[in-house]
Design a protein around this motif. Structure first.
Motif, PDB file in Angstrom:
ATOM      1  N   VAL A 223       3.496  38.927 -23.800  1.00 33.47           N
ATOM      2  CA  VAL A 223       4.369  40.036 -23.406  1.00 33.47           C
ATOM      3  C   VAL A 223       3.948  40.579 -22.044  1.00 33.47           C
ATOM      4  O   VAL A 223       4.793  40.965 -21.227  1.00 33.47           O
ATOM      5  CB  VAL A 223       4.357  41.147 -24.469  1.00 33.47           C
ATOM      6  CG1 VAL A 223       5.156  42.363 -24.007  1.00 33.47           C
ATOM      7  CG2 VAL A 223       4.936  40.629 -25.784  1.00 33.47           C
ATOM      8  N   SER A 224       2.650  40.597 -21.788  1.00 33.78           N
ATOM      9  CA  SER A 224       2.168  41.062 -20.480  1.00 33.78           C
ATOM     10  C   SER A 224       2.681  40.161 -19.365  1.00 33.78           C
ATOM     11  O   SER A 224       3.170  40.635 -18.334  1.00 33.78           O
ATOM     12  CB  SER A 224       0.639  41.094 -20.459  1.00 33.78           C
ATOM     13  OG  SER A 224       0.129  42.031 -21.383  1.00 33.78           O
ATOM     14  N   LYS A 225       2.598  38.842 -19.563  1.00 30.21           N
ATOM     15  CA  LYS A 225       3.070  37.902 -18.544  1.00 30.21           C
ATOM     16  C   LYS A 225       4.574  37.986 -18.354  1.00 30.21           C
ATOM     17  O   LYS A 225       5.087  37.905 -17.235  1.00 30.21           O
ATOM     18  CB  LYS A 225       2.673  36.471 -18.939  1.00 30.21           C
ATOM     19  CG  LYS A 225       1.192  36.162 -18.774  1.00 30.21           C
ATOM     20  CD  LYS A 225       0.897  34.717 -19.132  1.00 30.21           C
ATOM     21  CE  LYS A 225      -0.559  34.373 -18.888  1.00 30.21           C
ATOM     22  NZ  LYS A 225      -0.866  32.970 -19.251  1.00 30.21           N
ATOM     23  N   LYS A 226       5.288  38.168 -19.454  1.00 27.42           N
ATOM     24  CA  LYS A 226       6.744  38.241 -19.393  1.00 27.42           C
ATOM     25  C   LYS A 226       7.214  39.420 -18.544  1.00 27.42           C
ATOM     26  O   LYS A 226       8.280  39.377 -17.920  1.00 27.42           O
ATOM     27  CB  LYS A 226       7.318  38.353 -20.813  1.00 27.42           C
ATOM     28  CG  LYS A 226       8.832  38.291 -20.878  1.00 27.42           C
ATOM     29  CD  LYS A 226       9.331  38.470 -22.308  1.00 27.42           C
ATOM     30  CE  LYS A 226       8.922  37.324 -23.188  1.00 27.42           C
ATOM     31  NZ  LYS A 226       9.540  37.437 -24.549  1.00 27.42           N
ATOM     32  N   ASN A 227       6.417  40.477 -18.505  1.00 25.48           N
ATOM     33  CA  ASN A 227       6.811  41.681 -17.785  1.00 25.48           C
ATOM     34  C   ASN A 227       6.075  41.873 -16.461  1.00 25.48           C
ATOM     35  O   ASN A 227       6.209  42.915 -15.820  1.00 25.48           O
ATOM     36  CB  ASN A 227       6.582  42.899 -18.670  1.00 25.48           C
ATOM     37  CG  ASN A 227       7.546  42.961 -19.836  1.00 25.48           C
ATOM     38  OD1 ASN A 227       8.657  43.458 -19.719  1.00 25.48           O
ATOM     39  ND2 ASN A 227       7.123  42.413 -20.983  1.00 25.48           N
ATOM     40  N   SER A 228       5.301  40.875 -16.066  1.00 24.22           N
ATOM     41  CA  SER A 228       4.607  40.928 -14.772  1.00 24.22           C
ATOM     42  C   SER A 228       5.330  40.009 -13.803  1.00 24.22           C
ATOM     43  O   SER A 228       5.361  38.790 -13.984  1.00 24.22           O
ATOM     44  CB  SER A 228       3.151  40.486 -14.930  1.00 24.22           C
ATOM     45  OG  SER A 228       2.444  41.353 -15.786  1.00 24.22           O
ATOM     46  N   ASN A 229       5.932  40.568 -12.783  1.00 25.93           N
ATOM     47  CA  ASN A 229       6.661  39.758 -11.812  1.00 25.93           C
ATOM     48  C   ASN A 229       6.783  40.508 -10.492  1.00 25.93           C
ATOM     49  O   ASN A 229       6.576  41.718 -10.423  1.00 25.93           O
ATOM     50  CB  ASN A 229       8.059  39.384 -12.343  1.00 25.93           C
ATOM     51  CG  ASN A 229       8.827  40.594 -12.831  1.00 25.93           C
ATOM     52  OD1 ASN A 229       9.054  41.533 -12.078  1.00 25.93           O
ATOM     53  ND2 ASN A 229       9.217  40.571 -14.102  1.00 25.93           N
ATOM     54  N   ARG A 230       7.111  39.745  -9.439  1.00 24.58           N
ATOM     55  CA  ARG A 230       7.307  40.312  -8.103  1.00 24.58           C
ATOM     56  C   ARG A 230       6.106  41.163  -7.662  1.00 24.58           C
ATOM     57  O   ARG A 230       6.259  42.219  -7.068  1.00 24.58           O
ATOM     58  CB  ARG A 230       8.588  41.149  -8.055  1.00 24.58           C
ATOM     59  CG  ARG A 230       9.839  40.335  -8.343  1.00 24.58           C
ATOM     60  CD  ARG A 230      11.064  41.214  -8.338  1.00 24.58           C
ATOM     61  NE  ARG A 230      12.272  40.456  -8.691  1.00 24.58           N
ATOM     62  CZ  ARG A 230      13.469  41.003  -8.851  1.00 24.58           C
ATOM     63  NH1 ARG A 230      13.637  42.311  -8.663  1.00 24.58           N
ATOM     64  NH2 ARG A 230      14.500  40.261  -9.173  1.00 24.58           N
ATOM     65  N   GLY A 231       4.934  40.691  -8.008  1.00 29.05           N
ATOM     66  CA  GLY A 231       3.726  41.393  -7.608  1.00 29.05           C
ATOM     67  C   GLY A 231       3.368  42.569  -8.488  1.00 29.05           C
ATOM     68  O   GLY A 231       2.356  43.242  -8.261  1.00 29.05           O
ATOM     69  N   ARG A 232       4.166  42.827  -9.501  1.00 26.66           N
ATOM     70  CA  ARG A 232       3.901  43.950 -10.399  1.00 26.66           C
ATOM     71  C   ARG A 232       3.115  43.466 -11.610  1.00 26.66           C
ATOM     72  O   ARG A 232       3.513  42.508 -12.269  1.00 26.66           O
ATOM     73  CB  ARG A 232       5.202  44.591 -10.858  1.00 26.66           C
ATOM     74  CG  ARG A 232       4.995  45.864 -11.687  1.00 26.66           C
ATOM     75  CD  ARG A 232       6.321  46.425 -12.150  1.00 26.66           C
ATOM     76  NE  ARG A 232       6.135  47.703 -12.829  1.00 26.66           N
ATOM     77  CZ  ARG A 232       7.099  48.356 -13.452  1.00 26.66           C
ATOM     78  NH1 ARG A 232       8.326  47.853 -13.464  1.00 26.66           N
ATOM     79  NH2 ARG A 232       6.861  49.504 -14.039  1.00 26.66           N
ATOM     80  N   ILE A 233       2.009  44.142 -11.903  1.00 24.54           N
ATOM     81  CA  ILE A 233       1.164  43.770 -13.034  1.00 24.54           C
ATOM     82  C   ILE A 233       1.481  44.676 -14.221  1.00 24.54           C
ATOM     83  O   ILE A 233       1.539  45.901 -14.085  1.00 24.54           O
ATOM     84  CB  ILE A 233      -0.329  43.906 -12.670  1.00 24.54           C
ATOM     85  CG1 ILE A 233      -0.692  42.918 -11.557  1.00 24.54           C
ATOM     86  CG2 ILE A 233      -1.209  43.675 -13.892  1.00 24.54           C
ATOM     87  CD1 ILE A 233      -2.110  43.078 -11.048  1.00 24.54           C
TER      88      ILE A 233
END
Length: 292
Positions: A223-233
């Motif tokens: 779930v963490s990876k799914k919601n980490s994108n465009r430089g946002r952790i």
């Protein structure tokens, strides 16, 4: 947070002197637990009633002229300086073949608390101690080696007590433990972030992880990876032993430890400070929702 001594771990092959490394490791574990400021070590008898390997601890109180032997006895007795004697419910019994029934482990299992074990001959060098409770196979979470609070935290709460709290109503229920952990840390966190702004995320995640773990949440990588994108952790936890399914996301925008609470569908249900205080209601516009 009660941590119960595993009295089964007193047994070992050979002389106690041959296990000096294991004794030192156990003392280091007890010191690490004491340093967390959230643990109470539980023993139900006087230390003098115990025998470690071949060595009755009652001998430690006999005067002796040999300095080396006196030092060894002081070291062994030093183990039990970390423990407080507690009257326990003797109806809670943990058993296994070829071992005495253990009231200590029985109470640990009943309350969902961990045990602390000596590791003579590596018999209890494992994350769980198995036995029988009321005729059924059961286990007690086990602590056996010195580790940092970051590693110990997921084991330092009562699973039984945690299960009585609803994830969406009391996500940070373990206020006693978190308050003791955060004592003197809150201002230090802000100062560290101000002094080292490039380390802000690392600083917040370090302490947020401990607090989440102490309240029965575990890191959810997918779930963490799914919601980490465009430089946002996004660093997201899922309720483990709490009642109900929910997610807890670390708020990395602030200079203190805050969490965003989400229901099982990822809908935002409010913001919480590390001490359990709800500082903001849910976001109805879905700006703070997560994909689960």
């Amino acid at each position: 947070m009660d941590v119960y001594f595993n009295d089964w771990s007193c047994a070992g092959q050979g002389s106690l002197r041959s296990h000096i490394n294991e004794i030192n490791d156990f003392i280091a574990l007890l010191k690490a637990l004491a340093d967390t400021r959230i643990c109470t070590m539980v023993l139900d008898v006087k230390p003098s009633a115990l025998t470690l390997c071949d060595f009755p601890l009652s001998q430690c109180h006999i005067p002796i002229d040999d300095c080396a032997e006196a030092g060894f006895r002081s070291l062994v007795l030093g183990i039990f300086n970390y423990f407080g004697r507690t009257e326990l419910d003797t109806t809670h019994i943990f058993s296994k073949p070829a071992a005495n029934d253990s009231v200590l482990l029985g109470n640990a299992q009943f309350h969902g608390c961990p045990s602390a074990s000596l590791c003579f001959d590596n018999l209890y060098a494992s994350d769980k101690v198995y036995g029988l409770k009321n005729g059924r196979r059961a286990f007690v979470t086990n602590l056996y080696k010195p580790e940092s609070i970051d590693v110990l935290a997921p084991k330092l709460y009562s699973r039984t007590q945690c299960a009585t709290h609803k994830a969406l109503e009391e996500p940070l229920w373990n206020t006693d433990a978190t308050s003791k952990y955060m004592a003197d840390l809150e201002e230090r966190i802000k100062a560290d972030i101000q002094s080292h702004p490039d380390e802000k995320i690392h600083i917040l995640l370090k302490h947020a992880t401990v607090i989440a773990n102490l309240n029965g949440w575990i890191y959810h990588e997918n779930v963490s990876k799914k919601n980490s994108n465009r430089g946002r952790i996004r660093h997201i936890f899922k309720a483990a032993d709490l009642s109900g399914t929910a997610y807890l996301s670390v708020d990395l925008e602030k200079t203190n430890v805050y969490f965003e609470l989400h229901d099982k569908r990822g809908h935002h249900r409010g913001e919480y400070k590390w001490d359990g205080t709800k500082s903001d209601d849910g976001d109805n516009k879905a700006y703070h929702d997560i994909d689960v």
